[in-house]
Write an enzyme that holds these catalytic residues in place. Structure first.
Site, PDB file in Angstrom:
ATOM      1  N   HIS A  22       0.824  -1.209   0.000  1.00 36.56           N
ATOM      2  CA  HIS A  22       0.000   0.000   0.000  1.00 36.56           C
ATOM      3  C   HIS A  22       0.858   1.259   0.000  1.00 36.56           C
ATOM      4  CE1 HIS A  22      -3.897  -2.091   0.909  1.00 36.56           C
ATOM      5  NE2 HIS A  22      -3.032  -3.013   1.280  1.00 36.56           N
ATOM      6  N   ASN A  24       3.849   1.564  -1.439  1.00 35.69           N
ATOM      7  CA  ASN A  24       4.472   1.771  -2.752  1.00 35.69           C
ATOM      8  C   ASN A  24       3.627   2.635  -3.686  1.00 35.69           C
ATOM      9  OD1 ASN A  24       6.643   0.265  -1.923  1.00 35.69           O
ATOM     10  ND2 ASN A  24       6.190  -1.510  -3.186  1.00 35.69           N
ATOM     11  N   ASP A 117      -5.640   5.777   1.539  1.00 33.38           N
ATOM     12  CA  ASP A 117      -5.874   4.408   1.111  1.00 33.38           C
ATOM     13  C   ASP A 117      -7.348   4.088   1.331  1.00 33.38           C
ATOM     14  OD1 ASP A 117      -6.014   1.351   1.461  1.00 33.38           O
ATOM     15  OD2 ASP A 117      -3.946   1.635   0.793  1.00 33.38           O
TER      16      ASP A 117
END
Length: 453
Positions: A22, A24, A117
Site C-alpha cells: 500500500h 508503494n 488508502d
C-alpha cells in the site's frame, strides 16, 4: 501552465496504509503529484515508517501510534498478517487524532484535498466534518473492488461459509471468471465478520468519496471501468504508477543488487524471477518443494526469499547444501521493477499481489500465479483467464507440478503465446501514456480536478 502555477500554491495530504503493498503506490502517486507542482504532506504511522530521507521534498507527519502506553496498539504483533489487527484498531479509534492533525494543517495553509488508502474507511467521516474533499487510492484492481462490493451476495449464496466442498470448482454467480474456491480462499465466514465489515465499509466509503484513483489503465480493465462509472458517481482516474516511478525508494527492506552481474550474463528471456511478496509465509516442507521444483525445471532462476518467509526459520537454513547450484540465485530482497525490466527475465512466479502483477504487466513479463490470500486469487484468475498472461499454479506445493508450470511458461509453445499476450498488454500500457492516450488524459484530468477543489 496556469494549472501548474495554481497547483504550486496548493497542498495535497496523502495517507497510506502502513504495509509495503500500500505504501508503494501511494508514494508513487505522491511523486507524480509533486512533479505536477503540488506540495505534499504524508501522514503515516510509526509502524512500517518509510525512509523519509528518500523524500526530501515531502513533509512527513506521524500519527495514530505515537503513544507507547496505548494498550490498544502496544501489544499488537508487528509482523506477518497479524499486524493487520492495526487496521481494525485505527479504523475504530483513529478519528479524533486524525481530525486534530488535519485541523492543524488546514489552519496553517491551503489544502486541496486528502488522498487516503481506501481501507482507511474512517477517514471519510473525518474529512466530511472538516469539509475537506477526500479522494481514495484503491491499491488493487477494479475487478477486485467489484468482487468485494458483491460480498453480501456471495454471503447470501453461501460461498463464504461453504459446507458443500463439491461446489469449490463452481463458477461464481455474477463473476464467472472466479471459482467458488477463490472466494473461500479469503478465509472469513461472513460479510458481517470483522474482515467482511471492514471490506464492506471500504466499499461504502469509497463510493462516498470525491474521487477514486486506480493503479491500472483503461485498456486492461475496460468492462470493469464501465461498471464502476455506471455505479459510482465519483470520478475515476486510472494511472499506471509503475510507468512513471519505481517503488525502490519506498522499500521497507534493504534491496540486494549483488546479483545483477550474474543476471547481466544470462541470455534474453532465460531467467525465471520468483518472489512471493512482503508478508507471505510457507512451511518448511512447502519451501523445499518449491526449491526442488525450481531445480527440476532446469531453468535459471532468481528467487527472493524474504527473512521470515519460511516458518520457524530465519532465512534459508532448511535448504540442503548444493541444491540450488549455479543455475539459481537466492536473495533476501530485490529492486523488483528493475529485475522485471531486465532482458534476461523471461517470466515471473508471483504471489499475485496487485503491485507485483501490475508491475509485471507494465514490463510485458508473463507470470505463474500462486495466490496466498485476499485479492490475490482474484488477480490470478483474471490475469489467467481474461488477460491470458500467465498460468494458474496455486499453492498446493508439489515439485513436479511446479517444474511443469515453469517449463510451460519458459520453454513450451504455450509459453510463447502467453509471453506474446504479455508483450501486447505492455504495448497497450505504453500507448495509453502518449498524448491523447487514456492514461495521459486520466492524469491530466486528476491534476485539473485536484486544482479545482
Amino acid at each position: 501552465m496556469e494549472n501548474q502555477t495554481e497547483s504550486k500554491r496548493r497542498r495535497v495530504i496523502l495517507f497510506p496504509l502502513p504495509f509495503q503493498g500500500h505504501i508503494n503506490p501511494m508514494l508513487q502517486l505522491a511523486n507524480l503529484l509533486y512533479s505536477k507542482g503540488f506540495s505534499i504532506t504524508i501522514l503515516h504511522t510509526n509502524f512500517n515508517a518509510p525512509k523519509t530521507s528518500n523524500y526530501p521534498n515531502f513533509t512527513f507527519r506521524f500519527i495514530l501510534d505515537n503513544d507507547p502506553h496505548d494498550q490498544r496498539i502496544s501489544n499488537l504483533p508487528s509482523h506477518g498478517m497479524a499486524a493487520f489487527n492495526r487496521l481494525f484498531v485505527f479504523n475504530e479509534h483513529g478519528a479524533y487524532e486524525l481530525r486534530h492533525e488535519l485541523e492543524l494543517l488546514l489552519a496553517s495553509e491551503q489544502v486541496s484535498c486528502i488522498i487516503t488508502d481506501a481501507l482507511w474507511h474512517f477517514t471519510q467521516s473525518v474529512a466530511d466534518s472538516l469539509n475537506l474533499p477526500r479522494l481514495v487510492l484503491r491499491t488493487s484492481s477494479l475487478f477486485c473492488f467489484l468482487a468485494y462490493a458483491s460480498f453480501p451476495l456471495f454471503d447470501h449464496l453461501g460461498y463464504l461459509n461453504l459446507a458443500d466442498k463439491t461446489r469449490l470448482e463452481e463458477q461464481v454467480e455474477g463473476f464467472p471468471v472466479l471459482k467458488v474456491k477463490d472466494i473461500v480462499k479469503l478465509g472469513f465466514k461472513s460479510s458481517t465478520d470483522p474482515i467482511g465489515q471492514m471490506l464492506g465499509n471500504m466499499v461504502k466509503q469509497t463510493k462516498a468519496s470525491s474521487g477514486i484513483i486506480w493503479n491500472s489503465f483503461k485498456e486492461l480493465e475496460e468492462p470493469e471501468l464501465e461498471t464502476v462509472i455506471r455505479d459510482i458517481p465519483a470520478p475515476s482516474f486510472l494511472i499506471p504508477f509503475p510507468k512513471h516511478f519505481t517503488a525502490s525508494s519506498s522499500s521497507l527492506l534493504d534491496q540486494d543488487r549483488t546479483f545483477f552481474p550474474w543476471l547481466d550474463q544470462q541470455p534474453p528471456n532465460s531467467v525465471l524471477y520468483v518472489s512471493f511478496g512482503s508478508t507471505t509465509e510457507v512451511d518448511e516442507k512447502d519451501f523445499l518443494e518449491i526449491a526442488h521444483g525450481l531445480v527440476d525445471s532446469k531453468q535459471s532462476f532468481l528467487w527472493v526469499v524474504r527473512p521470515g518467509f519460511v516458518k520457524g526459520s530465519t532465512w534459508v537454513e532448511p535448504l540442503p547444501d548444493g541444491l540450488v547450484g549455479e543455475r539459481g540465485r537466492i536473495v533476501k530482497w530485490a529492486p523488483q521493477q528493475e529485475v522485471l525490466a531486465h532482458e534476461a527475465v523471461g517470466a515471473f512466479w508471483t504471489h499475485s499481489g496487485w503491485n507485483s502483477t501490475f508491475e509485471s504487466i507494465c514490463e510485458g513479463v508473463a507470470m505463474i500465479f500462486s495466490p496466498f490470500m485476499g485479492d490475490q486469487a482474484f488477480n490470478a484468475r483474471y490475469m489467467t483467464d481474461v488477460s491470458k498472461v500467465g498460468v494458474y499454479l496455486g499453492t498446493v506445493w508439489e515439485r513436479e507440478e511446479i517444474s511443469n508450470a515453469v517449463r510451460r511458461v519458459m520453454v513450451d509453445e504455450e509459453g510463447e503465446w502467453i509471453r506474446e499476450n504479455a508483450r501486447v498488454l505492455k504495448q497497450k500500457a505504453d500507448v495509453s501514456l502518449m498524448k491523447g492516450g487514456s492514461s495521459y488524459e486520466s492524469l491530466e484530468s486528476l491534476v485539473a480536478y485536484i486544482s479545482s477543489l
